[in-house]
Design an enzyme around this catalytic site. Structure first.
Site, mmCIF file in Angstrom:
data_model
loop_
_atom_site.group_PDB
_atom_site.id
_atom_site.type_symbol
_atom_site.label_atom_id
_atom_site.label_comp_id
_atom_site.label_asym_id
_atom_site.label_seq_id
_atom_site.Cartn_x
_atom_site.Cartn_y
_atom_site.Cartn_z
ATOM 1 N N HIS A 177 -3.470 -3.659 -5.569
ATOM 2 C CA HIS A 177 -3.698 -3.155 -4.213
ATOM 3 C C HIS A 177 -5.159 -3.358 -3.818
ATOM 4 O O HIS A 177 -6.031 -2.593 -4.228
ATOM 5 C CB HIS A 177 -3.300 -1.672 -4.146
ATOM 6 C CG HIS A 177 -3.410 -1.067 -2.780
ATOM 7 N ND1 HIS A 177 -3.753 0.231 -2.556
ATOM 8 C CD2 HIS A 177 -3.229 -1.624 -1.544
ATOM 9 C CE1 HIS A 177 -3.781 0.462 -1.258
ATOM 10 N NE2 HIS A 177 -3.461 -0.633 -0.625
ATOM 11 N N SER A 181 0.829 -1.208 0.000
ATOM 12 C CA SER A 181 0.000 0.000 0.000
ATOM 13 C C SER A 181 0.859 1.251 0.000
ATOM 14 O O SER A 181 0.336 2.344 -0.175
ATOM 15 C CB SER A 181 -0.963 0.009 1.188
ATOM 16 O OG SER A 181 -0.307 -0.344 2.359
ATOM 17 N N GLU A 196 -6.632 -1.271 -6.829
ATOM 18 C CA GLU A 196 -5.798 -0.368 -7.616
ATOM 19 C C GLU A 196 -4.759 -1.220 -8.352
ATOM 20 O O GLU A 196 -3.986 -1.941 -7.712
ATOM 21 C CB GLU A 196 -5.081 0.644 -6.705
ATOM 22 C CG GLU A 196 -6.029 1.648 -6.050
ATOM 23 C CD GLU A 196 -5.321 2.604 -5.078
ATOM 24 O OE1 GLU A 196 -5.853 3.700 -4.844
ATOM 25 O OE2 GLU A 196 -4.243 2.247 -4.550
ATOM 26 N N ASN A 198 -4.824 6.434 -0.931
ATOM 27 C CA ASN A 198 -4.090 6.908 0.244
ATOM 28 C C ASN A 198 -3.536 8.314 0.055
ATOM 29 O O ASN A 198 -3.237 8.999 1.030
ATOM 30 C CB ASN A 198 -2.961 5.937 0.609
ATOM 31 C CG ASN A 198 -3.516 4.768 1.411
ATOM 32 O OD1 ASN A 198 -4.589 4.873 2.017
ATOM 33 N ND2 ASN A 198 -2.824 3.653 1.399
HETATM 34 P P1 NAI Z 1 -0.076 -9.284 8.184
HETATM 35 O O1 NAI Z 1 0.998 -8.924 9.134
HETATM 36 O O2 NAI Z 1 -1.460 -9.579 8.689
HETATM 37 O O3 NAI Z 1 0.410 -10.565 7.323
HETATM 38 C C1 NAI Z 1 1.674 -10.660 6.723
HETATM 39 C C2 NAI Z 1 2.005 -12.140 6.629
HETATM 40 O O4 NAI Z 1 3.158 -12.270 5.813
HETATM 41 C C3 NAI Z 1 2.329 -12.764 7.973
HETATM 42 O O5 NAI Z 1 1.558 -13.929 8.139
HETATM 43 C C4 NAI Z 1 3.830 -13.087 7.878
HETATM 44 O O6 NAI Z 1 4.186 -14.261 8.568
HETATM 45 C C5 NAI Z 1 4.015 -13.246 6.394
HETATM 46 N N1 NAI Z 1 5.350 -12.959 5.922
HETATM 47 C C6 NAI Z 1 6.191 -11.969 6.304
HETATM 48 N N2 NAI Z 1 7.325 -12.013 5.588
HETATM 49 C C7 NAI Z 1 7.218 -13.077 4.736
HETATM 50 C C8 NAI Z 1 8.053 -13.620 3.729
HETATM 51 N N3 NAI Z 1 9.233 -13.082 3.442
HETATM 52 N N4 NAI Z 1 7.596 -14.684 3.036
HETATM 53 C C9 NAI Z 1 6.390 -15.225 3.310
HETATM 54 N N5 NAI Z 1 5.570 -14.755 4.256
HETATM 55 C C10 NAI Z 1 5.969 -13.679 4.957
HETATM 56 O O7 NAI Z 1 -0.109 -8.099 7.100
HETATM 57 P P2 NAI Z 1 -1.335 -7.609 6.210
HETATM 58 O O8 NAI Z 1 -2.092 -6.567 6.939
HETATM 59 O O9 NAI Z 1 -2.047 -8.781 5.651
HETATM 60 O O10 NAI Z 1 -0.533 -6.840 5.041
HETATM 61 C C11 NAI Z 1 0.186 -7.535 4.055
HETATM 62 C C12 NAI Z 1 0.554 -6.582 2.939
HETATM 63 O O11 NAI Z 1 -0.633 -5.975 2.415
HETATM 64 C C13 NAI Z 1 1.469 -5.440 3.336
HETATM 65 O O12 NAI Z 1 2.290 -5.130 2.243
HETATM 66 C C14 NAI Z 1 0.494 -4.303 3.592
HETATM 67 O O13 NAI Z 1 1.075 -3.038 3.434
HETATM 68 C C15 NAI Z 1 -0.532 -4.558 2.496
HETATM 69 N N6 NAI Z 1 -1.869 -4.024 2.727
HETATM 70 C C16 NAI Z 1 -2.439 -4.073 3.963
HETATM 71 C C17 NAI Z 1 -3.718 -3.567 4.162
HETATM 72 C C18 NAI Z 1 -4.363 -3.626 5.506
HETATM 73 O O14 NAI Z 1 -5.355 -2.911 5.718
HETATM 74 N N7 NAI Z 1 -3.885 -4.440 6.428
HETATM 75 C C19 NAI Z 1 -4.490 -2.976 3.048
HETATM 76 C C20 NAI Z 1 -3.827 -3.059 1.783
HETATM 77 C C21 NAI Z 1 -2.556 -3.532 1.645
#
Ligand code: NAI
Length: 509
Positions: free
Chosen positions: A145, A124, A157, A195
């Site tokens: 996105h 994001s 997006e 954003n």
């Molecule tokens: P989260 O922290 O809930 O999940 C991330 C997951 O990725 C975790 O389960 C972690 O163990 C895993 N992980 C971390 N590094 C890894 C790697 N190298 N290889 C494999 N798995 C790995 O995070 P969330 O909220 O789901 O966000 C994920 C992505 O989506 C981020 O880039 C965030 O910026 C983006 N995003 C988040 C939004 C939100 O509202 N939470 C909205 C839109 C995008």
């Protein structure tokens, strides 16, 4: 028209957190075999269980058939290693928000998957260009996105970095459409569309709070009741988390090389420093502790209808007041448009829709001591609340008459401290300005931006269609008056607004 990836195409989702598991659910429901991988042992398998549980809950509620739920669940599996994803046609990354982690992952994947496999990142805030840099074939990578929760939110997006092939972006766009989503194309620039364009919704409210124009509850009430947003800016920041919202503002500000447009708020910084982060800590701008009663918004005490109401011209506010007063049997007369642009007269009070000047400045410049300025509303015919400000030269009798006029039309009145602009007009003008700059800089087209703001953050109207409804000359005047009052680059007018204004002939002498 570009074709979407066929449902038979295997999709892999990496990162099984909130976003990854939601995206996996969407792809599986659309018919793809989906593998979910996470670096944390057991995380992907738990996420698959959680998604299957969610699908059966949806089936129990009748949102999809039991067969559909079962079929989607059967298409979903956890992968034990990246090597298991070798036959993917699309890999969507939703891991930790860290450039090096994302770059490293895609480089590793590039050595495993076929030459035709597309890469998508759900970042994001990180440059899609930067994530793709270092790949042998950066043309195959774009941003996809999704918004949280991915199964519910329609917007995606599709973000193109410098190296992204148009065909990659088009295929992801068509695929998101086939998945029941509403995608929009965007260029990889700080904050992409949503954003970035949303910043003024928070920053104008924080600015008004900083200047003690009114309180948090009143600002929220005005943006809900008069502007038609689902949540007020402070309620929304409390939901997002003040730390998260503050970090996003900071990163966009820095990414734009400290452009004053995006300067973060000292007030928000203080709340973050206090650990008052919003709902998640029980206290943010509002207090969520049990038993705490939310204060009422500032509302003027009821006054009897004033005598001698005159409505001038046929502006949306004059028309709405005419309808509303008629419906309540309040007598008034109508006159042609007044030379000074006033909408109504009540006793000595002169009411004008705000043009971005404070009432006091307007009064001084026009020689009309009893000047009252009224805020914008999304729909004057139905609004339940309006903000007003009185010139410091306005006497009490005139001030009361103006409040009484609006109350007679069934409108709750929030009497704010006089400052340049009023909350709804300022916010809408700045949202439109930001959206115009994004169009001007080729981030996305106007329709995409309006769609993104309606679907991504639930705005009642796209900022650009809203600006058109209000009239570009009004938006331009409000911005010019804010820029003049504050002397800050923050309120500079988007070159596109200037261009459209002159192109329409409105700028002719
Ligand atoms: P989260 O922290 O809930 O999940 C991330 C997951 O990725 C975790 O389960 C972690 O163990 C895993 N992980 C971390 N590094 C890894 C790697 N190298 N290889 C494999 N798995 C790995 O995070 P969330 O909220 O789901 O966000 C994920 C992505 O989506 C981020 O880039 C965030 O910026 C983006 N995003 C988040 C939004 C939100 O509202 N939470 C909205 C839109 C995008």
């Amino acid at each position: 028209m570009t074709n979407p990836l066929p449902p038979s195409c295997p999709v892999s989702v990496i990162g099984s957190g909130a976003m990854g598991s939601g995206i996996a659910q969407v792809a599986a429901r659309a018919g793809h075999p989906v593998r979910l991988f996470d670096a944390r042992p057991g995380a992907a398998a738990s996420a698959v269980d959680a998604v299957c549980q969610r699908l059966s809950t949806l089936a129990a509620k009748g949102k999809l058939s039991t067969d559909e739920a079962r079929a989607a669940a059967s298409r979903l599996s956890a992968a034990a290693s990246l090597a298991d994803l070798a036959d993917s046609g699309l890999v969507i990354e939703a891991i930790v928000e860290d450039l090096e982690a994302k770059r490293g992952l895609f480089r590793e994947l590039e050595a495993l998957v076929g030459a035709d496999c597309l890469f998508a990142t759900n970042t994001s805030s990180i440059s899609v260009t930067a994530i793709a840099a270092g790949l042998h074939n950066p043309r195959r990578l774009a941003g996809m996105h999704f918004f949280n929760p991915a199964p519910v939110m329609a917007l995606v997006e599709i973000v193109s970095g410098l190296a992204t092939d148009r065909a990659t972006a088009d295929t992801l766009f068509a695929t998101a459409t086939a998945w029941g989503k509403t995608p929009v194309h965007a260029k990889s620039t700080p904050g992409f569309i949503v954003n970035r364009v949303a910043r003024p919704y928070y920053s104008e409210a924080l600015r008004l709070l900083h200047e003690c124009v009114t309180d948090i509850v009143t600002l929220d009430a005005l943006m809900r009741d008069a502007a038609g947003f689902r949540m007020g800016p402070f309620e929304l920041m409390d939901l997002i988390g003040l730390d998260v919202n503050f970090a996003v503002t900071n990163s966009i500000w820095q990414a734009f090389f400290n452009d004053p447009r995006y300067t973060p708020s000292q007030i928000q910084q203080e709340y973050v420093a206090a650990g008052w982060l919003g709902r998640k800590t029980g206290r943010g701008f509002h207090d969520y502790e049990d038993g705490v009663v939310k204060p009422d918004p500032e509302t003027a005490a009821a006054l009897p209808p004033p005598a001698g109401i005159v409505l001038h011209g046929t502006s949306p506010l004059a028309e709405a007041l005419a309808q509303r007063l008629t419906a309540r049997d309040v007598p008034f007369t109508r006159e042609a448009q007044a030379n000074d642009g006033r909408v109504a007269t009540a006793g000595k009070a002169r009411l004008y829709v705000t043009d971005g000047r404070s009432a006091t400045r307007r009064a001084a410049e026009t020689g009309t001591a009893d000047t009252v300025v009224v805020d914008l509303a999304s729909n004057y015919a139905t609004t339940s609340r309006l903000a007003v400000a009185m010139a410091e030269t306005c006497d009490n009798e005139a001030a009361d008459a103006s409040v009484a006029l609006l109350q007679a039309a069934g409108i709750a009145v929030s009497h704010l401290r006089d400052a340049p602009g009023l909350p709804v007009m300022r916010t809408v003008a700045m949202l439109a300005n930001e959206a115009s700059d994004a169009v001007n800089q080729g981030v996305a087209n106007a329709a995409a931006i309006d769609t993104a703001m309606r679907l991504g953050v639930g705005y009642p109207r796209g900022p650009l269609e809203w600006a058109d409804a209000i009239g570009l000359p009004t938006i331009r005047t409000v911005l010019a008056n804010l820029a003049d009052a504050y002397g800050e680059d923050r309120y500079r007018i988007s070159p596109l607004i200037e261009q459209r204004y002159y192109a329409a002939g409105t700028g002719q002498p």
